[in-house]
Design a protein around this motif. Structure first.
Motif, PDB file in Angstrom:
ATOM      1  N   GLY A 128       8.949  15.576 -14.444  1.00 39.94           N
ATOM      2  CA  GLY A 128       7.824  14.906 -15.106  1.00 39.94           C
ATOM      3  C   GLY A 128       7.683  15.225 -16.581  1.00 39.94           C
ATOM      4  N   CYS A 129       8.662  15.907 -17.177  1.00 46.70           N
ATOM      5  CA  CYS A 129       8.580  16.185 -18.622  1.00 46.70           C
ATOM      6  C   CYS A 129       8.717  14.875 -19.393  1.00 46.70           C
ATOM      7  CB  CYS A 129       9.705  17.122 -19.047  1.00 46.70           C
ATOM      8  SG  CYS A 129       9.534  18.783 -18.408  1.00 46.70           S
ATOM      9  N   VAL A 130       7.848  14.689 -20.370  1.00 46.79           N
ATOM     10  CA  VAL A 130       7.900  13.483 -21.202  1.00 46.79           C
ATOM     11  C   VAL A 130       9.073  13.628 -22.186  1.00 46.79           C
ATOM     12  CG1 VAL A 130       6.654  12.195 -23.000  1.00 46.79           C
ATOM     13  CG2 VAL A 130       5.437  12.996 -20.945  1.00 46.79           C
ATOM     14  N   LEU A 131       9.864  12.559 -22.315  1.00 44.19           N
ATOM     15  CA  LEU A 131      11.084  12.623 -23.124  1.00 44.19           C
ATOM     16  C   LEU A 131      10.821  13.146 -24.541  1.00 44.19           C
ATOM     17  CD1 LEU A 131      14.123  12.020 -23.481  1.00 44.19           C
ATOM     18  CD2 LEU A 131      13.497   9.655 -24.012  1.00 44.19           C
ATOM     19  N   GLU A 132       9.767  12.646 -25.178  1.00 40.43           N
ATOM     20  CA  GLU A 132       9.501  13.058 -26.564  1.00 40.43           C
ATOM     21  C   GLU A 132       9.151  14.549 -26.646  1.00 40.43           C
ATOM     22  OE1 GLU A 132       7.620  10.788 -30.304  1.00 40.43           O
ATOM     23  OE2 GLU A 132       6.226  11.028 -28.628  1.00 40.43           O
ATOM     24  N   ASN A 133       8.414  15.042 -25.637  1.00 44.45           N
ATOM     25  CA  ASN A 133       8.083  16.476 -25.627  1.00 44.45           C
ATOM     26  C   ASN A 133       9.356  17.312 -25.524  1.00 44.45           C
ATOM     27  OD1 ASN A 133       5.483  15.644 -25.669  1.00 44.45           O
ATOM     28  ND2 ASN A 133       5.044  16.110 -23.518  1.00 44.45           N
ATOM     29  N   LEU A 134      10.289  16.834 -24.692  1.00 47.33           N
ATOM     30  CA  LEU A 134      11.557  17.561 -24.561  1.00 47.33           C
ATOM     31  C   LEU A 134      12.308  17.533 -25.876  1.00 47.33           C
ATOM     32  CD1 LEU A 134      12.814  16.311 -21.069  1.00 47.33           C
ATOM     33  CD2 LEU A 134      11.844  18.552 -21.620  1.00 47.33           C
ATOM     34  N   ASP A 135      12.317  16.366 -26.519  1.00 47.67           N
ATOM     35  CA  ASP A 135      13.036  16.244 -27.787  1.00 47.67           C
ATOM     36  C   ASP A 135      12.437  17.200 -28.828  1.00 47.67           C
ATOM     37  OD1 ASP A 135      15.231  14.821 -29.074  1.00 47.67           O
ATOM     38  OD2 ASP A 135      13.691  14.080 -30.439  1.00 47.67           O
ATOM     39  N   ASN A 136      11.096  17.248 -28.888  1.00 45.20           N
ATOM     40  CA  ASN A 136      10.468  18.173 -29.841  1.00 45.20           C
ATOM     41  C   ASN A 136      10.835  19.613 -29.525  1.00 45.20           C
ATOM     42  OD1 ASN A 136       9.246  16.109 -31.215  1.00 45.20           O
ATOM     43  ND2 ASN A 136       7.358  16.175 -30.022  1.00 45.20           N
ATOM     44  N   HIS A 137      10.865  19.930 -28.248  1.00 43.52           N
ATOM     45  CA  HIS A 137      11.180  21.298 -27.828  1.00 43.52           C
ATOM     46  C   HIS A 137      12.605  21.684 -28.225  1.00 43.52           C
ATOM     47  CE1 HIS A 137      10.955  24.887 -25.260  1.00 43.52           C
ATOM     48  NE2 HIS A 137      12.196  24.588 -24.894  1.00 43.52           N
ATOM     49  N   VAL A 138      13.570  20.810 -27.901  1.00 41.87           N
ATOM     50  CA  VAL A 138      14.965  21.201 -28.167  1.00 41.87           C
ATOM     51  C   VAL A 138      15.282  21.174 -29.667  1.00 41.87           C
ATOM     52  CG1 VAL A 138      15.736  20.520 -25.851  1.00 41.87           C
ATOM     53  CG2 VAL A 138      16.048  18.917 -27.748  1.00 41.87           C
ATOM     54  N   ARG A 139      14.566  20.323 -30.419  1.00 41.91           N
ATOM     55  CA  ARG A 139      14.771  20.295 -31.879  1.00 41.91           C
ATOM     56  C   ARG A 139      14.493  21.653 -32.511  1.00 41.91           C
ATOM     57  NH1 ARG A 139      15.171  15.307 -34.850  1.00 41.91           N
ATOM     58  NH2 ARG A 139      15.559  13.736 -33.289  1.00 41.91           N
TER      59      ARG A 139
ATOM     60  N   ASP B 146       0.814  -1.218   0.000  1.00 42.27           N
ATOM     61  CA  ASP B 146       0.000   0.000   0.000  1.00 42.27           C
ATOM     62  C   ASP B 146       0.851   1.274   0.000  1.00 42.27           C
ATOM     63  OD1 ASP B 146       1.061  -0.531   2.440  1.00 42.27           O
ATOM     64  OD2 ASP B 146      -0.738  -0.038   3.594  1.00 42.27           O
ATOM     65  N   GLU B 147       2.070   1.203  -0.539  1.00 46.37           N
ATOM     66  CA  GLU B 147       2.875   2.417  -0.611  1.00 46.37           C
ATOM     67  C   GLU B 147       2.089   3.502  -1.363  1.00 46.37           C
ATOM     68  OE1 GLU B 147       3.996  -0.952  -0.645  1.00 46.37           O
ATOM     69  OE2 GLU B 147       5.347  -0.652  -2.357  1.00 46.37           O
ATOM     70  N   ILE B 148       2.279   4.726  -0.903  1.00 52.19           N
ATOM     71  CA  ILE B 148       1.603   5.860  -1.553  1.00 52.19           C
ATOM     72  C   ILE B 148       2.360   6.194  -2.840  1.00 52.19           C
ATOM     73  CG2 ILE B 148       1.106   8.332  -1.316  1.00 52.19           C
ATOM     74  CD1 ILE B 148       0.974   7.783   1.762  1.00 52.19           C
ATOM     75  N   VAL B 149       1.628   6.288  -3.942  1.00 51.79           N
ATOM     76  CA  VAL B 149       2.289   6.625  -5.207  1.00 51.79           C
ATOM     77  C   VAL B 149       2.485   8.142  -5.279  1.00 51.79           C
ATOM     78  CG1 VAL B 149       2.091   6.623  -7.732  1.00 51.79           C
ATOM     79  CG2 VAL B 149       1.286   4.638  -6.407  1.00 51.79           C
ATOM     80  N   ILE B 150       3.711   8.561  -5.554  1.00 51.85           N
ATOM     81  CA  ILE B 150       3.951   9.981  -5.841  1.00 51.85           C
ATOM     82  C   ILE B 150       4.222  10.096  -7.333  1.00 51.85           C
ATOM     83  CG2 ILE B 150       5.383  12.010  -5.377  1.00 51.85           C
ATOM     84  CD1 ILE B 150       5.791  11.015  -2.578  1.00 51.85           C
ATOM     85  N   SER B 151       3.235  10.652  -8.041  1.00 51.42           N
ATOM     86  CA  SER B 151       3.348  10.753  -9.496  1.00 51.42           C
ATOM     87  C   SER B 151       3.918  12.116  -9.881  1.00 51.42           C
ATOM     88  CB  SER B 151       1.965  10.586 -10.122  1.00 51.42           C
ATOM     89  OG  SER B 151       2.001  11.061 -11.451  1.00 51.42           O
ATOM     90  N   PHE B 152       4.845  12.087 -10.843  1.00 51.37           N
ATOM     91  CA  PHE B 152       5.481  13.334 -11.286  1.00 51.37           C
ATOM     92  C   PHE B 152       4.791  13.927 -12.517  1.00 51.37           C
ATOM     93  CE2 PHE B 152       8.524  11.655  -8.418  1.00 51.37           C
ATOM     94  CZ  PHE B 152       9.059  12.803  -7.827  1.00 51.37           C
ATOM     95  N   ALA B 153       3.637  13.364 -12.884  1.00 49.67           N
ATOM     96  CA  ALA B 153       2.997  13.750 -14.147  1.00 49.67           C
ATOM     97  C   ALA B 153       2.722  15.249 -14.260  1.00 49.67           C
ATOM     98  CB  ALA B 153       1.702  12.963 -14.314  1.00 49.67           C
ATOM     99  N   LEU B 154       2.505  15.936 -13.139  1.00 42.77           N
ATOM    100  CA  LEU B 154       2.166  17.369 -13.242  1.00 42.77           C
ATOM    101  C   LEU B 154       3.392  18.272 -13.093  1.00 42.77           C
ATOM    102  CD1 LEU B 154      -1.203  17.420 -11.245  1.00 42.77           C
ATOM    103  CD2 LEU B 154      -0.832  17.131 -13.699  1.00 42.77           C
ATOM    104  N   MET B 155       4.535  17.660 -12.879  1.00 45.69           N
ATOM    105  CA  MET B 155       5.756  18.485 -12.790  1.00 45.69           C
ATOM    106  C   MET B 155       6.448  18.461 -14.149  1.00 45.69           C
ATOM    107  SD  MET B 155       7.063  17.747  -8.923  1.00 45.69           S
ATOM    108  CE  MET B 155       8.550  18.690  -9.156  1.00 45.69           C
ATOM    109  N   ASN B 156       5.858  19.190 -15.089  1.00 45.41           N
ATOM    110  CA  ASN B 156       6.326  19.058 -16.478  1.00 45.41           C
ATOM    111  C   ASN B 156       6.706  20.381 -17.127  1.00 45.41           C
ATOM    112  OD1 ASN B 156       3.813  20.085 -16.656  1.00 45.41           O
ATOM    113  ND2 ASN B 156       2.886  18.353 -17.726  1.00 45.41           N
ATOM    114  N   LYS B 157       7.290  21.246 -16.319  1.00 41.73           N
ATOM    115  CA  LYS B 157       7.698  22.551 -16.884  1.00 41.73           C
ATOM    116  C   LYS B 157       9.147  22.503 -17.411  1.00 41.73           C
ATOM    117  CE  LYS B 157       5.943  25.417 -13.401  1.00 41.73           C
ATOM    118  NZ  LYS B 157       5.119  24.438 -12.784  1.00 41.73           N
TER     119      LYS B 157
END
Ligand code: FAD
Ligand code: 2HG
Ligand code: ZN
Length: 476
Positions: free
Chosen positions: A126-137, A99-110
């Motif tokens: 929490g940034c998604v890798l592909e979003n970062l790749d699109n951004h830096v491209r 019953d460990e509490i899940v700490i999700s990083f989904a909203l830490m995506n700035k």
């Protein structure tokens, strides 16, 4: 349940009470504390649907301060937590066991900053890798790592697993690319190692404690990472090869003939490709061969690079190392080939259960275990296939069966780990130890090293609340 399947007992942690939920709701807003069973379920089940936890609560912080406040409270109440990024991990590390509490990083995506001169990107975990790749491209850069899970995995998850992927041979691993990390210790202390410098030999290199420690030493909240320049010219070859010996010869030749532009050298055996093409209805651009090799180049001069790879194909067809092949620089064609390669991981999940092994083995013995396992399992397995990152000495062996059985499991484990150890390999090349492998870690880690791991864990997380049952074996 994973806990029953693996015969593990819940440790003596606190149990979440309504007053705890009230507290979490006072720190985060109401909608960022999930307690409805149906809302919590996806966070309890891992990507291969192999491990299932029984968590009653998911917390979704939006910033480092919230992570720190939550952890301080959990530590005082001895409530265990399971950090979760994109939940694409393949060793059961990203889901709770009990019953460990899940700490999700989904909203830490700035995305915080990008310096296109130095290539330093600073962002939240929490940034998604592909979003970062699109951004830096857009600014003429690429992310230094790429993997099949890019559309879902988070950079914080990548850092915490020291993810390898498809171009490690060219851009190195994350211990090299990650410039800095901000992380929160179990007691809520924020550790600020978020520097963006290439060189910084000021005392201990603490960021490395958080890279690859799978959420057992701290929660990664921000990452500074070096992004290489976007290659002006990209070429991809897909080749059919007669046997594994020739795959190795081809690798040697690719290193010498393609030199500095080589960016990936991947291999897959016939079963990997045919099973994937059939199960996922994907096209194979060439016909049937015992082995397939994918060679990619990243360079700056299209004519030069294209000619080099085409010449490589022509020469090696003449030498007989390549039986047939195709070379392309057309984005859509390259995508079709990469998609076939990146989908192998998912192919084994169709219509059954898959045992996955991710091991490093010295190259001369790289493929040895596949025929050994085929013989050992006989018709108990539907398929045993091997594929992976030849350039990194990392093979993935997938064993597919109609359903999980203890019989097949005990024919595979610890056998496979013993064999890997005899060959001086690593029982986990890039996916980590997670929940599935702590009891086998000793095949790759000496007692002295395990002792130091235990000391570090005790120092950083004395109550053991961070991702318990993962990475460290019970008895060291
Ligand atoms: P999760 O799965 O959510 O978590 C992984 C581990 O990190 C867990 O132990 C979790 O507790 C911990 N964690 C997550 N976020 C944090 C955080 N912010 N702070 C502290 N701990 C945290 N891996 C490779 O190395 N190379 C590959 O080529 C590759 N290809 C893949 C292809 C597919 C199709 C899939 C499904 C997986 C693949 N993986 C690969 C495995 C997986 O994608 C990587 O391990 C990835 O880095 C996990 O990122 P995630 O955000 O999904 O992390
Ligand atoms: C890959 O290289 C991944 O495709 C996944 O690391 C491996 O699922 C696997 O066995
Ligand atoms: Zn891999």
């Amino acid at each position: 349940l994973s806990s029953e399947k693996y015969n593990i007992r819940r440790k003596d942690f606190g149990k979440i009470e309504p007053s705890d939920v009230d507290y979490f709701r006072s720190v985060l807003s109401e909608d960022r504390v999930l307690t409805e069973e149906s809302d919590v379920l996806p966070y309890n089940v891992d990507w291969i649907k192999n491990c299932r936890g029984q968590s009653k609560a998911v917390l979704k912080p939006k910033n480092t301060e919230e992570v720190s406040t939550i952890l301080k409270y959990c530590n005082e109440r001895k409530l265990a937590v399971c950090p979760q990024g994109g939940n694409t991990g393949l060793v059961g590390g990203s889901v709770p066991v009990f019953d460990e509490i899940v700490i999700s990083f989904a909203l830490m995506n700035k995305i915080i900053d990008l310096d296109d001169l130095s290539g330093a990107l600073v962002c939240e975990a929490g940034c998604v890798l592909e979003n970062l790749d699109n951004h830096v491209r857009e600014r003429g850069l690429i992310m230094p790592l790429d993997l099949g899970a890019k559309g879902t995995c988070h950079i914080g998850g990548n850092a915490s697993t020291n993810a390898g992927g498809l171009r490690l041979l060219r851009y190195g691993n994350l211990h090299g690319s990650i410039l800095g990390v901000e992380a929160v210790k179990a007691d809520g202390t924020v550790i600020d190692c978020l520097r963006s410098l290439k060189k910084d030999n000021t005392g201990y290199h603490l960021k490395h404690l958080f890279i690859g420690s799978e959420g057992t030493l701290g929660l990664v909240t921000k990452v500074a990472i070096h992004c290489p320049v976007l290659p002006k010219s990209v070429n991809l070859g897909f080749f059919g090869v007669k046997n594994f010996e020739n795959v190795l010869k081809l690798y040697k030749s690719a290193k010498s003939k393609l030199g500095e532009i080589l960016s990936a050298f991947e291999m897959a055996d016939f079963d990997s490709i045919s099973f994937t093409a059939k199960n996922l209805k994907l096209p194979n651009p060439i016909s049937d061969y015992p082995f397939y090799v994918l060679v990619e180049t990243h360079g700056s001069e299209e004519t030069h690079d294209g000619e080099k790879l085409t010449r490589f194909l022509t020469n090696e067809m003449e030498s007989g190392l390549i039986l047939d092949g195709t070379v392309t620089s057309e984005p859509a064609k390259m995508q079709t080939i990469w998609n076939l390669r990146e989908s192998i991981a998912a192919a084994g999940l169709v219509g059954g259960y898959v045992f996955k092994y991710d091991v490093s083995i010295p190259l001369k013995n790289y493929y040895d275990l596949v025929p050994i396992l085929r013989k050992r399992l006989g018709d108990k397995a539907v398929k045993v296939f091997g594929y992976g990152h030849v350039g990194d000495g990392n093979i993935h062996i997938n064993v597919t069966v109609p359903q999980y059985t203890k019989e097949v499991s005990s024919m595979l484990e610890p056998f496979i780990f013993e064999e890997v150890s005899k060959l001086n390999g690593s029982i986990s090349a890039e996916h980590g130890i997670g929940f599935r492998k702590p009891k086998y870690i000793h095949y790759s880690k000496d007692q002295s090293a395990l002792g130091l791991m235990k000391d570090l864990k005790q120092l950083m997380d004395p109550n053991g609340i961070l991702n318990p049952y993962k990475v460290l074996p019970d008895h060291i």
